[in-house]
Design a protein around this motif. Sequence first.
Motif, PDB file in Angstrom:
ATOM      1  N   THR A   1       0.535  -1.584   0.363  1.00  0.00           N
ATOM      2  CA  THR A   1       0.332  -0.056  -0.106  1.00  0.00           C
ATOM      3  C   THR A   1       0.839   1.368  -0.176  1.00  0.00           C
ATOM      4  OG1 THR A   1      -1.606  -0.679   0.757  1.00  0.00           O
ATOM      5  CG2 THR A   1      -1.919   1.130   1.439  1.00  0.00           C
ATOM      6  N   ASN A   2       1.867   0.778   1.037  1.00  0.00           N
ATOM      7  CA  ASN A   2       2.719   2.574   1.107  1.00  0.00           C
ATOM      8  C   ASN A   2       3.452   2.675  -0.862  1.00  0.00           C
ATOM      9  OD1 ASN A   2       2.745   2.920   3.615  1.00  0.00           O
ATOM     10  ND2 ASN A   2       4.233   1.455   4.471  1.00  0.00           N
ATOM     11  N   ALA A   3       3.669   1.683  -1.311  1.00  0.00           N
ATOM     12  CA  ALA A   3       4.084   1.695  -2.675  1.00  0.00           C
ATOM     13  C   ALA A   3       3.317   1.930  -3.693  1.00  0.00           C
ATOM     14  CB  ALA A   3       5.194   0.403  -2.900  1.00  0.00           C
ATOM     15  N   PHE A   4       1.743   1.545  -3.401  1.00  0.00           N
ATOM     16  CA  PHE A   4       1.197   2.453  -4.420  1.00  0.00           C
ATOM     17  C   PHE A   4       0.602   3.425  -4.283  1.00  0.00           C
ATOM     18  CE2 PHE A   4      -0.718  -2.299  -4.781  1.00  0.00           C
ATOM     19  CZ  PHE A   4       0.881  -2.352  -6.216  1.00  0.00           C
TER      20      PHE A   4
ATOM     21  N   ILE B   1      10.707  -4.962  -2.653  1.00  0.00           N
ATOM     22  CA  ILE B   1       9.617  -4.091  -2.923  1.00  0.00           C
ATOM     23  C   ILE B   1      10.301  -2.805  -3.111  1.00  0.00           C
ATOM     24  CG2 ILE B   1       7.369  -3.156  -2.518  1.00  0.00           C
ATOM     25  CD1 ILE B   1       8.512  -5.801   0.329  1.00  0.00           C
ATOM     26  N   ARG B   2       9.752  -2.775  -4.557  1.00  0.00           N
ATOM     27  CA  ARG B   2      10.705  -1.371  -5.090  1.00  0.00           C
ATOM     28  C   ARG B   2       9.594  -0.733  -5.755  1.00  0.00           C
ATOM     29  NH1 ARG B   2      16.062  -0.158  -6.315  1.00  0.00           N
ATOM     30  NH2 ARG B   2      16.047   1.688  -7.791  1.00  0.00           N
ATOM     31  N   ASP B   3       9.370   0.901  -5.498  1.00  0.00           N
ATOM     32  CA  ASP B   3       8.639   1.638  -6.560  1.00  0.00           C
ATOM     33  C   ASP B   3       9.792   2.525  -6.734  1.00  0.00           C
ATOM     34  OD1 ASP B   3       8.314   3.869  -4.193  1.00  0.00           O
ATOM     35  OD2 ASP B   3       7.882   2.473  -3.028  1.00  0.00           O
ATOM     36  N   ASN B   4       9.270   3.089  -7.877  1.00  0.00           N
ATOM     37  CA  ASN B   4       9.427   4.675  -8.746  1.00  0.00           C
ATOM     38  C   ASN B   4       8.510   5.606  -7.981  1.00  0.00           C
ATOM     39  OD1 ASN B   4       7.387   3.590 -10.359  1.00  0.00           O
ATOM     40  ND2 ASN B   4       7.901   4.161 -12.570  1.00  0.00           N
TER      41      ASN B   4
END
Length: 748
Positions: free
Chosen positions: A646-649, A682-685
């Motif tokens: 959820t934090n990544a989204f 878990i990686r996000d841009n």
Amino acid sequence: MRPYLLSFFLLLLALSLSVPLRANRYWNTDYDSLHHALPRLHAPEARLRTLVHLLDITELTEARRRKQALPLLDELLTLNQQFQLFDSRPYQLLRQGVGLWVQAGHDPEAMVLLHQAVTMFDQEHRPIPRLLIDLAPLYNRMHQPEARFAYFRRKLAYYNLHGADENAAACYLVLASSYRHQGNFNQAISHYLHAADLFKQFDRALYTNELMVAGDTYGEWGNLHKATEYLNQAMALENRYHLEGLRRFYTLNSLCKLHMRQNKLAQAQYYADLALQAAQRDSADGALYRAYGLVQKATVLIHSGQAQQAMPLLRRAQQLSDSLHLLIAGRPGEFMLDEAWAQYYETVGDFRRAEEHWRLSYKKALATNLNMLRPKCLQQLIRFYDARQQPAQVQHYTRTYLALSDSVNRVQDAFNIAQYEGERTEQAQNAKFVSLRQAHALQTLRLQQRNALLLVALGAVVLISGLGVVLYYQLRTNTRTLTQLRQAQTQLVAAEKWAFVGELSAGIAHELQNPLNFMKRFAEVSTKMLDDMQQPTGKTKNAQSDELEQEIVAGLKQNLQEISQHGLRASSIIKDMLEHSRSGTTHRQPTDLNSLIGEHLKLAYRGVQGDDPAFHATLTLDLAPDLAVVNLVPQDMGRVFLNLFTNAFHAVQQRAQTASPDYEPTVWVSAKQQAQQIEIRIRDNGTGMSETVRQKAFQPFFTTKPVGVGTGLGLSLSHDIITKGHGGTISITTQEGHFTEFIVTLPV
């Protein structure tokens, strides 16, 4: 009492194993550097030890070294007379022998004294390899090759019996030279290599030298492949250990002769030039080795058809030979000056002078009684007279050559028999050595065990006598300590419990204060609005008053919604606090991580799309199919994954609001098996974090989301579930404005 007993036994072990050791670096010390450092040593004991070291590595075959050794021996004897660190009698004999050696005509007397010194050094088990090597040229000066051979055979047997490897290496070296002079190349090379194996353990310069001499001897024997192999090894070691001067001269000169045998004259001239340069760099014996180098280079030029260029080199070599009184056989090897002159005059057509030098070369070889030189000279004379068509001389020297060959063969046959008998004798001696060493080791072990038992018994008596008193006082001390520890533990648990309760209460009060304040404010406003509606105005209602009432009712609805929202937020805070306190209490069960990750990734994605139907992000999954099944609490770990996804989204959703149109929100999730753990990334841009935010991310109640959106307990709860509940780790890698990556590891 165990620590006291352990210390006692360690002390006994140290006493039983404490034996003096001799470092291999001792023999690799540079003589000139140590000699120059001696004047800076003022402490008498330090000077005395340095003098012993200097004399151990002194090469007495050099005349200047013999002269330098005399004052060193005098000072050593004077200092040892004051401090009595060792028995000085062998050094007194050494001083007398070197003193006679320096004087002309006293070689026999010097040899007797040096033999006595060697015997006394042997009785004290002192390694003296350089002194033994230096006895060989003294035997040569006395023209006693048979006595030299017999003496070193006896000493080699003695040193092998007593395990004196340093001195045995020196004996192998001298015996190898004797076999070479006799023309027995097989035995010579075998002894050179045996010496090299022993020198390798403690003296890298002599080790390199023996490999070089073995290669040179292989070349004389005709095995050019082996000669190249060992000479290349010697050159590589000289480069590795930075060995310069005359040792490099030997190797370069041998390589020159090797290439001449292969008719590679350009390479031979190259090494001849390098050898001359190496000889010129030596300030003490450069003239001696320069004469050898000049003869070698002149020989190469003659074979290359450049006889006129060889003429000045031969003249300079002749001048050095006359001034230094050089013999045909010396410590650097064979000095074949007359052979070079003969080749030169034969090339230029002066056959009378060529014949004179061929005869002179044979005469000198005959005087030295070296079997390895005489056949070469006879072969050259036979070739010379055959080319001149002088059959009488050819027949005479051929008979001489055949007689010499028969004599050498008879000697070789005798050596072959002696070699066989020697092998049998050596086998018997080796068996005797093994038996004696085993008996000595057994006797030493028994003595050590007896001494250890005596010391242990004595220590046990002392220890047992005080054991009762020590145990009594130690028991009382342990009882008091245990009571104090229990009291302190009880106090510590209570203090930590109340500290946690205080921290938790403060957090709850702080976090609930905001929604309650909002609820209070909206309730007061609603009450006031109702009061305004109920006040009688005394006027008939009209359209304007209806509109006002509707506006107040709408405001009341909005206030009630705000009160409901903040009430729900307070309930959420309390729920998260309860979950925080209950984390890790559920039983573990084997769980498929891939399924757990995929299920909660879909839940998180649908949850974000439920709030924002227009939201879209690319999901990239890289889950290893062979992940091990992990024992964990699925509900707790699912809550962790749901928080992180959820934090990544939210991060990519926030960046999408301000980013350029070509920005593609992406979330990567990977899981792979390592040695004893599983790693999930878990990686996000998305927006990333600053360093300050990253450091506070796992603190309870810390959040960067707007009021009413987050409680600040998600990451704190996730951290406790992973670290405290499952024994794993969680860390953050981020760059503000670019990406955020959570790395979770769980033990298998």
